[in-house]
Design a protein around this motif. Structure first.
Motif, PDB file in Angstrom:
ATOM      1  N   ASP A   1      18.800 -10.176  14.292  1.00 42.82           N
ATOM      2  CA  ASP A   1      17.398 -10.524  14.034  1.00 42.82           C
ATOM      3  C   ASP A   1      17.280 -11.529  12.894  1.00 42.82           C
ATOM      4  OD1 ASP A   1      16.500  -8.851  16.054  1.00 42.82           O
ATOM      5  OD2 ASP A   1      16.053  -7.173  14.703  1.00 42.82           O
ATOM      6  N   VAL A   2      18.088 -11.359  11.843  1.00 44.88           N
ATOM      7  CA  VAL A   2      18.068 -12.311  10.724  1.00 44.88           C
ATOM      8  C   VAL A   2      18.509 -13.690  11.202  1.00 44.88           C
ATOM      9  CG1 VAL A   2      19.091 -12.915   8.488  1.00 44.88           C
ATOM     10  CG2 VAL A   2      18.395 -10.560   8.946  1.00 44.88           C
ATOM     11  N   MET A   3      19.528 -13.724  12.050  1.00 44.71           N
ATOM     12  CA  MET A   3      19.971 -15.012  12.589  1.00 44.71           C
ATOM     13  C   MET A   3      18.857 -15.680  13.389  1.00 44.71           C
ATOM     14  SD  MET A   3      23.899 -14.298  13.723  1.00 44.71           S
ATOM     15  CE  MET A   3      25.157 -13.850  12.530  1.00 44.71           C
ATOM     16  N   ARG A   4      18.178 -14.903  14.224  1.00 48.18           N
ATOM     17  CA  ARG A   4      17.114 -15.466  15.067  1.00 48.18           C
ATOM     18  C   ARG A   4      15.885 -15.865  14.246  1.00 48.18           C
ATOM     19  NH1 ARG A   4      15.114 -10.974  18.439  1.00 48.18           N
ATOM     20  NH2 ARG A   4      14.064 -10.515  16.473  1.00 48.18           N
ATOM     21  N   ASP A   5      15.479 -15.012  13.317  1.00 43.60           N
ATOM     22  CA  ASP A   5      14.196 -15.193  12.647  1.00 43.60           C
ATOM     23  C   ASP A   5      14.281 -15.991  11.347  1.00 43.60           C
ATOM     24  OD1 ASP A   5      13.121 -13.637  14.680  1.00 43.60           O
ATOM     25  OD2 ASP A   5      13.305 -11.775  13.533  1.00 43.60           O
ATOM     26  N   ARG A   6      15.474 -16.035  10.723  1.00 45.05           N
ATOM     27  CA  ARG A   6      15.569 -16.723   9.446  1.00 45.05           C
ATOM     28  C   ARG A   6      16.536 -17.891   9.455  1.00 45.05           C
ATOM     29  NH1 ARG A   6      15.349 -13.738   4.249  1.00 45.05           N
ATOM     30  NH2 ARG A   6      15.252 -15.933   3.633  1.00 45.05           N
TER      31      ARG A   6
ATOM     32  N   LEU B   1      18.264 -19.520  12.242  1.00 44.62           N
ATOM     33  CA  LEU B   1      18.095 -20.549  13.270  1.00 44.62           C
ATOM     34  C   LEU B   1      16.879 -21.454  13.031  1.00 44.62           C
ATOM     35  CD1 LEU B   1      19.221 -18.565  16.421  1.00 44.62           C
ATOM     36  CD2 LEU B   1      20.279 -20.644  15.525  1.00 44.62           C
ATOM     37  N   PRO B   2      15.757 -20.956  12.521  1.00 42.90           N
ATOM     38  CA  PRO B   2      14.647 -21.873  12.245  1.00 42.90           C
ATOM     39  C   PRO B   2      14.959 -22.938  11.191  1.00 42.90           C
ATOM     40  CG  PRO B   2      13.828 -19.628  12.424  1.00 42.90           C
ATOM     41  CD  PRO B   2      15.328 -19.541  12.403  1.00 42.90           C
ATOM     42  N   MET B   3      15.990 -22.705  10.368  1.00 41.15           N
ATOM     43  CA  MET B   3      16.378 -23.701   9.368  1.00 41.15           C
ATOM     44  C   MET B   3      17.453 -24.641   9.873  1.00 41.15           C
ATOM     45  SD  MET B   3      16.448 -21.573   5.768  1.00 41.15           S
ATOM     46  CE  MET B   3      17.489 -20.211   6.310  1.00 41.15           C
TER      47      MET B   3
ATOM     48  N   ALA C   1      14.386 -24.602  28.302  1.00 36.48           N
ATOM     49  CA  ALA C   1      13.359 -23.598  28.048  1.00 36.48           C
ATOM     50  C   ALA C   1      13.751 -22.701  26.872  1.00 36.48           C
ATOM     51  CB  ALA C   1      13.135 -22.754  29.304  1.00 36.48           C
ATOM     52  N   ALA C   2      15.037 -22.379  26.780  1.00 37.13           N
ATOM     53  CA  ALA C   2      15.507 -21.542  25.672  1.00 37.13           C
ATOM     54  C   ALA C   2      15.308 -22.241  24.341  1.00 37.13           C
ATOM     55  CB  ALA C   2      16.975 -21.192  25.882  1.00 37.13           C
ATOM     56  N   ARG C   3      15.549 -23.549  24.331  1.00 35.73           N
ATOM     57  CA  ARG C   3      15.339 -24.269  23.068  1.00 35.73           C
ATOM     58  C   ARG C   3      13.879 -24.205  22.638  1.00 35.73           C
ATOM     59  NH1 ARG C   3      13.381 -28.438  20.722  1.00 35.73           N
ATOM     60  NH2 ARG C   3      14.444 -29.402  18.939  1.00 35.73           N
ATOM     61  N   GLN C   4      12.974 -24.223  23.591  1.00 41.10           N
ATOM     62  CA  GLN C   4      11.560 -24.139  23.254  1.00 41.10           C
ATOM     63  C   GLN C   4      11.187 -22.763  22.712  1.00 41.10           C
ATOM     64  OE1 GLN C   4       9.665 -26.873  23.284  1.00 41.10           O
ATOM     65  NE2 GLN C   4      11.492 -27.953  23.996  1.00 41.10           N
ATOM     66  N   VAL C   5      11.885 -21.729  23.172  1.00 42.78           N
ATOM     67  CA  VAL C   5      11.587 -20.369  22.717  1.00 42.78           C
ATOM     68  C   VAL C   5      12.051 -20.169  21.274  1.00 42.78           C
ATOM     69  CG1 VAL C   5      12.126 -17.921  23.065  1.00 42.78           C
ATOM     70  CG2 VAL C   5      11.618 -19.391  25.024  1.00 42.78           C
ATOM     71  N   LEU C   6      13.220 -20.707  20.944  1.00 42.44           N
ATOM     72  CA  LEU C   6      13.730 -20.589  19.581  1.00 42.44           C
ATOM     73  C   LEU C   6      12.821 -21.350  18.621  1.00 42.44           C
ATOM     74  CD1 LEU C   6      17.533 -21.150  20.267  1.00 42.44           C
ATOM     75  CD2 LEU C   6      16.425 -18.991  19.664  1.00 42.44           C
ATOM     76  N   ARG C   7      12.645 -20.813  17.441  1.00 40.50           N
ATOM     77  CA  ARG C   7      11.753 -21.448  16.467  1.00 40.50           C
ATOM     78  C   ARG C   7      12.504 -22.524  15.696  1.00 40.50           C
ATOM     79  NH1 ARG C   7       9.486 -17.943  12.535  1.00 40.50           N
ATOM     80  NH2 ARG C   7      11.218 -16.481  12.790  1.00 40.50           N
ATOM     81  N   PHE C   8      13.005 -23.506  16.432  1.00 46.57           N
ATOM     82  CA  PHE C   8      13.780 -24.592  15.845  1.00 46.57           C
ATOM     83  C   PHE C   8      12.878 -25.567  15.080  1.00 46.57           C
ATOM     84  CE2 PHE C   8      17.684 -24.794  18.865  1.00 46.57           C
ATOM     85  CZ  PHE C   8      18.384 -23.976  17.994  1.00 46.57           C
TER      86      PHE C   8
ATOM     87  N   ASP D   1      26.107 -21.300  13.443  1.00 48.78           N
ATOM     88  CA  ASP D   1      26.824 -20.720  14.576  1.00 48.78           C
ATOM     89  C   ASP D   1      26.466 -19.230  14.593  1.00 48.78           C
ATOM     90  OD1 ASP D   1      28.512 -20.154  16.648  1.00 48.78           O
ATOM     91  OD2 ASP D   1      30.360 -20.280  15.482  1.00 48.78           O
ATOM     92  N   PRO D   2      25.544 -18.815  15.457  1.00 51.07           N
ATOM     93  CA  PRO D   2      25.040 -17.433  15.416  1.00 51.07           C
ATOM     94  C   PRO D   2      26.019 -16.455  16.048  1.00 51.07           C
ATOM     95  CG  PRO D   2      23.974 -18.604  17.194  1.00 51.07           C
ATOM     96  CD  PRO D   2      24.889 -19.603  16.525  1.00 51.07           C
ATOM     97  N   VAL D   3      27.086 -16.164  15.348  1.00 59.74           N
ATOM     98  CA  VAL D   3      28.152 -15.324  15.890  1.00 59.74           C
ATOM     99  C   VAL D   3      27.653 -13.882  15.946  1.00 59.74           C
ATOM    100  CG1 VAL D   3      30.526 -14.553  15.597  1.00 59.74           C
ATOM    101  CG2 VAL D   3      29.875 -16.872  14.903  1.00 59.74           C
TER     102      VAL D   3
END
Length: 328
Positions: free
Chosen positions: A132-137, A139-141, A168-175, A114-116
């Motif tokens: 940035d840590v939430m986005r880059d580290r 969320l990809p996990m 489209a947003a889901r595709q942008v995230l490094r899921f 939950d990226p609060v």
């Protein structure tokens, strides 16, 4: 006997009120889950009061708590990890390392992130370095992520107005390939007026949409409660769309109750809310029948040998309660 599902929940904690673990812990425990709650910050109260005391945990203290969790093999035992609000960059980096270690030693573990970090109105309320840590580290996990529209827009640098925007947003995230995105509190262009939605997006696109009445309140802890309820449902074997539906209904119930009380934050004491949580536990139904049978026998034949001399009361749809005074 099979042990209950086990969750590691890493997020904020308050002395008074319900945000972070102080909102998510009770629903998960009431559903019969075992929860190891690790605080990232400890505050006196939610942020909607004139004053707020406390602070983010010092990095060395937080590191020590994580080491204790490792020594008890909590990452190896966990079925779920839930992360939420993080108050310092050092702690955010340690959370990312801990989640990575846990997923390495326990590949079956499900991680809900939950990226609060912010909301419409206040905007971003954590430092950009933490976001940035939430986005880059983190969320990809994640196997599941639950951003609100503001957070998703900030993370992807895209507007969120249509279901196509969500895909489209889901595709942008490094899921991870099979990760599920649950965007909460959406008011999309085709959302029915007077409602908001939670929308689940998987690798193949929209999985389901879950509309609910838009309430005239916005309270601290709403998203934390929602995420905890999703974990509770999943841990009890409920499919994700149904878990989201349950979480949304119970969150709305808690908000309605808070609004009726004039409370400035989420309230978790409404009886039907608590009863619904207990009912998620598959062990509850047999106990409920046993309690009913004992209550009926008590009325007909008197108390069982060694039982307290009290009269049991039973209402259909409720657990048996007793009039015995349990104060010590």
């Amino acid at each position: 006997m099979t042990p209950p599902p086990f969750v590691i929940s890493i997020q904020s904690q308050v002395v008074f009120g319900h945000v972070g673990n102080s909102a998510a812990l009770f629903p998960m425990q009431a559903a019969g889950l075992e929860v190891a709650a690790i605080p990232t910050v400890i505050f006196s109260n939610t942020p909607n009061y004139p004053t707020q005391r406390g602070r983010a945990l010092p990095p060395e203290f937080f590191s020590d708590l994580l080491q204790g969790a490792r020594e008890r093999d909590l990452p190896g035992r966990a079925d779920f990890i839930l992360t939420g609000y993080i108050g310092s960059l050092d702690v955010a980096l340690m959370v990312a390392d801990f989640v990575a270690e846990a997923k390495a030693v326990n590949p079956a573990l499900i991680y809900l992130c939950d990226p609060v970090m912010g909301d419409t109105g206040p905007g971003l309320y954590v430092p950009e370095a933490i976001a940035d840590v939430m986005r880059d580290r983190l969320l990809p996990m994640a196997d599941i992520a639950t951003p609100n529209p503001f957070e998703l827009s900030w993370l992807t640098e895209r507007k969120v107005a249509t279901t196509w925007d969500l895909e489209a947003a889901r595709q942008v995230l490094r899921f991870a390939p099979e990760a599920q995105l649950i965007t909460t509190g959406c008011a999309l262009e085709d959302t029915t007026p007077g409602q908001i939605e939670s929308v689940i997006v998987g690798p193949e696109g929209i999985i389901s949409r879950h509309p609910t009445k838009r309430l005239p309140i916005g309270l601290p802890g709403t998203g934390d409660l929602f995420a905890g309820l999703i974990v509770a449902g999943l841990a009890r074997g409920v499919p994700l769309p149904r878990a989201v539906e349950i979480a949304q209904n119970l969150t709305s119930r808690a908000l309605d109750h808070a609004n009726a009380l004039g409370a400035g934050e989420v309230v978790l004491s409404e009886p039907e809310f608590r009863r619904a949580l207990v009912a998620l536990d598959p062990n509850w139904a047999p106990w409920h029948r046993q309690a009913l049978n004992m209550a009926q026998r008590h009325w007909r034949h008197g108390p069982l040998p060694g039982a307290p001399n009290c009269r049991a009361e039973y209402n259909p749809g409720r657990s048996a309660t007793s009039s015995v005074d349990r104060r010590t």
